[in-house]
Scaffold this active site. Structure first.
Site, PDB file in Angstrom:
ATOM      1  N   CYS A 129      67.209 108.879   3.306  1.00 40.34           N
ATOM      2  CA  CYS A 129      66.595 109.416   4.528  1.00 40.34           C
ATOM      3  C   CYS A 129      65.811 110.720   4.279  1.00 40.34           C
ATOM      4  O   CYS A 129      64.710 110.899   4.805  1.00 40.34           O
ATOM      5  CB  CYS A 129      67.667 109.654   5.585  1.00 40.34           C
ATOM      6  SG  CYS A 129      69.247 110.168   4.922  1.00 40.34           S
ATOM      7  N   HIS A 242      67.419 114.927  10.754  1.00 42.74           N
ATOM      8  CA  HIS A 242      67.465 115.765   9.554  1.00 42.74           C
ATOM      9  C   HIS A 242      66.273 116.728   9.592  1.00 42.74           C
ATOM     10  O   HIS A 242      65.151 116.324   9.908  1.00 42.74           O
ATOM     11  CB  HIS A 242      67.332 114.922   8.278  1.00 42.74           C
ATOM     12  CG  HIS A 242      68.555 114.118   7.934  1.00 42.74           C
ATOM     13  ND1 HIS A 242      69.702 114.097   8.693  1.00 42.74           N
ATOM     14  CD2 HIS A 242      68.796 113.305   6.866  1.00 42.74           C
ATOM     15  CE1 HIS A 242      70.592 113.308   8.116  1.00 42.74           C
ATOM     16  NE2 HIS A 242      70.067 112.811   7.012  1.00 42.74           N
TER      17      HIS A 242
END
Ligand code: NAP
Ligand code: 3JM
Length: 332
Positions: A129, A242
């Site tokens: 990710c 994130h």
């Protein structure tokens, strides 16, 4: 391919559930859908287009008549079952780190290197990710002026660890606020109201495996480039999204104004950079936008080719499930 038979391995997980949702949202042309998980989930169902799909237990026969399998059940499951699936002619899109650095396996972020998809031998890997959001943001710069150096620090949400970690942050937050004894299962330390500079296991060189994924995966995706990358990966008490602080040194000069103009017309990127009005990408915005959000763009004060930026994305969607479904769309 017309309508295809799809299997989702790890369908009850944080990533797997998002995959099923995204297949529905994007009207993926599904003929038959098989949702697979461990014995723990037998008896559970997931609804898609108001139709009930019972969770089935993953075994050697799960891939009969399947065209595409989306794996997100960890690398142990991928290492065992992806080869079983490919032997049956299934194309596997794998979300784990199991095959990412295998030279026979393309590592794909469609906005960056979709042309490598066709080199697959049955398995296509989805990057980590943190890598995905960074390479989407850096691709226009890499193409325009080249990149010599990247220094990245990540601020990764707990959903990147999976459903048990989401529960752990929630429970610990409650425990801290109520002065109760803390319980801990997933992380080596308290995650509520804390920051852990430790994601995945430590390697002999002092970096974590998560940090080394950023180094190796980025260079593979940019065509085995030789960018010098230093990464620090931290887990923060945020549920979704994130964030990354990224500093780069380019090969040739590019102005911030030119870069902003490029970002404004790049698909998959949302420029959120209006400091006069306190506008910059926030982790909570990743629950609304699927684009990679970029802001705080600024020149280094000492290095003429140095640029800093702040990058945020939804780790479960573009960072995992959405990227995998986009790869599947390229396949069909
Ligand atoms: P999660 O919420 O813990 O879910 C794990 C899933 O795997 C569940 O569906 C679980 O089924 C299933 N599973 C576990 N062991 C299994 C087994 N032996 N046989 C069949 N199914 C099994 O984790 P997650 O966050 O969704 O992540 C899953 C994996 O995806 C990670 O381990 C990682 O490799 C990958 N991932 C990749 C990215 C990325 O950056 N691209 C991001 C996050 C995760 P039960 O519910 O039945 O236990
Ligand atoms: C994201 O099998 C495992 O231990 C899974 C660990 C894991 C990974 C991984 O290494 O596949 C958890 C969360 C990832 C990832 O995307 O690299």
């Amino acid at each position: 391919m017309g309508k295809v038979n799809v299997a989702v391995v790890g369908a009850t997980g944080a990533v797997g559930r998002e995959m099923v949702k995204i297949l529905e949202e994007r009207s993926f042309p599904i003929n038959d859908l098989i949702l697979l998980a461990s014995t723990k989930s037998i008896g559970e169902s997931i609804f898609l287009k108001k139709k009930e799909y019972k969770i089935q237990e993953l075994d050697e026969n799960s891939f009969d008549n399947i065209d595409i399998a989306l794996f997100s059940a960890g690398s142990k499951v991928s290492k065992k079952f992806a080869p079983i699936a490919t032997k049956k002619g299934v194309i596997v899109i794998d979300n784990s780190s199991a095959f990412r650095m295998d030279s026979k396996v393309p590592l794909i972020v469609p906005e960056v290197n979709y042309q490598d998809i066709k080199k697959h031998n049955g398995i296509i890997a989805n990057p980590n990710c943190s890598t995905i959001q960074m390479v989407v943001a850096l691709k226009p710069i890499f193409d325009e002026v080249g990149i010599n150096r990247i220094i990245v620090s990540t601020y990764q949400s707990v959903s990147g660890t999976g459903k048990e970690a989401i529960d752990e942050l929630s429970l610990q937050s409650h425990q801290v606020l109520n002065n109760e004894k803390l319980t801990r299962k997933v992380y080596p330390h308290q995650i509520a109201f804390n920051i852990l500079p430790h994601i995945d296991v430590f390697e002999d060189n002092g970096y974590t495996k998560e940090e080394m994924k950023l180094v190796h995966e980025t260079n593979k995706i940019f065509g085995n480039s030789k960018i010098k990358i230093t990464a620090t990966a931290a887990r923060v008490p945020v549920f979704h999204g994130h964030s990354e602080s990224v500093y780069i040194e380019t090969k040739k000069h590019i102005s911030i104004n030119k870069l902003k103009k490029i970002y404004l017309k790049t698909k998959g990127i949302k420029l959120v950079d209006d400091i006069d009005n306190s506008k910059y990408p926030l982790a909570i915005m990743s629950e609304i936008y699927d684009e990679i959000m970029i802001g705080r763009l600024r020149k280094d004060l000492f290095e003429p080719n140095g640029i800093s930026m702040w990058i945020v994305a939804n780790n479960l969607r573009k960072g995992a499930a959405l990227n995998a479904v986009q790869i599947a769309e390229f396949l069909i």
